[in-house]
Design an enzyme around this catalytic site. Structure first.
Site, PDB file in Angstrom:
ATOM      1  N   HIS A 142       0.818  -1.223   0.000  1.00  0.00           N
ATOM      2  CA  HIS A 142       0.000   0.000   0.000  1.00  0.00           C
ATOM      3  C   HIS A 142       0.847   1.267   0.000  1.00  0.00           C
ATOM      4  CE1 HIS A 142      -3.732  -2.077   0.389  1.00  0.00           C
ATOM      5  NE2 HIS A 142      -3.505  -2.525   1.614  1.00  0.00           N
ATOM      6  N   ASP A 179      -3.175 -10.388  -2.196  1.00  0.00           N
ATOM      7  CA  ASP A 179      -3.681  -9.812  -0.960  1.00  0.00           C
ATOM      8  C   ASP A 179      -5.108  -9.335  -1.220  1.00  0.00           C
ATOM      9  OD1 ASP A 179      -2.402  -8.300   1.759  1.00  0.00           O
ATOM     10  OD2 ASP A 179      -4.163  -7.330   0.890  1.00  0.00           O
TER      11      ASP A 179
END
Length: 373
Positions: A142, A179
């Site tokens: 991220h 993910d």
């Protein structure tokens, strides 16, 4: 050759500040929790412990790694961000982005985490290992170049790729992110480049809420080299394998990378508190097997998994062990204690048919070149 497993005890000591502790974290005070955040050390520690207990660790090349150097980090992150992160870390911690609180020493721990990914990628790229797993913490997918996000403080995979490319080890790389949350940071690093294919399979609008759309295909030289596969909740085991077969594997085959790097989060599991996707340990094993078979055909088996999310302390270890059994082609398994229960919780035939049709529609979209502009 063998399968490598890169880890460092230091990374288990990363903490999200003092939000849920009475003692100041740092020095010899080991964090018991991650400052009240779901991203804690126990999922990773128990994963590694399970490898020890079953004996699979004895079949792996267990290794540490040096921390990534400042120059390694600066290939992905601007100096201004690195200096602010380091200064805040040295001052006892804080928060620079969204959901990224950290305690003292976080800069050094994050650099060690990135170093694990860097070492794993380099070892496989140089032919020292057939494949490898990097148990990174804090995670990285991220983290944008100039903005930390979602527990991620440095972009581990981006740092590893850039270091390897700086050595001329692998001109073309594919990153497959399974993910459950969109890999917005890695996407941002490579959105304008055509030498790195980024694929993200994620629960639609889980996190972040404003990224991961199917229409986001890259820009400029990177147009067509970014693939987002946003899935509705509850897709389950069969849905993930259909996505792999119909979209991911063809895209990887056509791109023909020198290495496949998996952003290996286990938060799509049926027991994860941050998702509703119903994947199982068998799902992650099957996807790993699919990737390895393709890698044998297109890039001499070069596969590296880099740990990302996964927040069920009880279940993440079994998902991770399942991946390691496949990577190492081992006979040592850790039977899933919830296998029978999870079979009864998969989508029914009607729902599976709906998901399969949705995935086929997405696959047709990716067969067409993205619009320019």
């Amino acid at each position: 050759m063998a399968t490598g497993f890169f880890w460092a005890e230091e990374t288990f000591w990363h903490a999200g500040g003092n939000y849920a502790l009475t003692l100041p974290v740092g020095g010899l005070v080991q964090p018991m929790v991650a400052g009240g955040l779901p991203e804690g050390p126990e999922t990773k520690r128990r994963f590694k412990n399970l490898l020890d207990i079953t004996g699979l660790a004895e079949e792996l090349v267990m290794s540490g790694a040096e921390s990534a150097k400042w120059d390694d980090l600066a290939r992905v992150h601007p100096e201004s961000y690195l200096k602010e992160f380091k200064a805040t870390s040295d001052a006892g911690g804080g928060e620079l982005g969204l959901r990224t609180p950290f305690g003292p020493g976080a800069f050094e721990i994050a650099a060690r985490s990135a170093g694990l990914a860097k070492a794993a990628v380099a070892a496989v790229a140089k032919g020292e290992l057939n494949n490898a797993y990097a148990l990174c913490r804090p995670p990285g997918h991220h983290c944008l170049p100039d903005w930390p996000n979602g527990f991620c403080l440095l972009n581990n995979i981006g740092i590893a790729i850039e270091a390897a490319q700086a050595e001329g080890l692998m001109p073309r790389v594919a990153v497959l992110d399974w993910d459950v949350h969109h890999g917005n940071g890695t996407e941002a690093v490579y959105y304008d480049r055509g030498d790195v294919l980024t694929i993200s399979i994620h629960q639609e609008k889980n996190y972040p809420l404003d990224t991961g759309d199917i229409a986001d295909r890259g820009r400029g030289a990177g147009l067509g080299a970014n693939i987002n596969i946003p899935l509705p909740p509850g897709v389950g085991h069969d849905g993930y394998l259909t996505v792999m077969q119909d979209i991911v594997l063809p895209a990887l085959h056509d791109f023909a990378p020198d290495m496949i790097i998996v952003a290996c989060g286990f938060d799509a599991s049926a027991f994860d508190p941050l998702s509703r996707m119903l994947a199982t340990a068998e799902t992650f094993a099957a996807m790993t097997k699919q990737v390895m078979r393709l890698a044998d055909d297109i890039c001499d088996g070069r596969v590296v998994c880099v740990h990302e999310g996964g927040y069920s302390e009880a279940y993440v270890p079994f998902c991770g062990h399942a991946v390691m059994t496949e990577l190492a082609q081992s006979e040592i398994a850790a039977p899933d204690p919830m296998e029978a229960t999870l079979r009864t919780r998969q989508p029914n035939a009607r729902t599976q048919a709906f998901y399969a049709e949705l995935i086929r529609e997405m696959a047709e979209t990716f067969k067409n070149p993205p619009p320019k502009g």
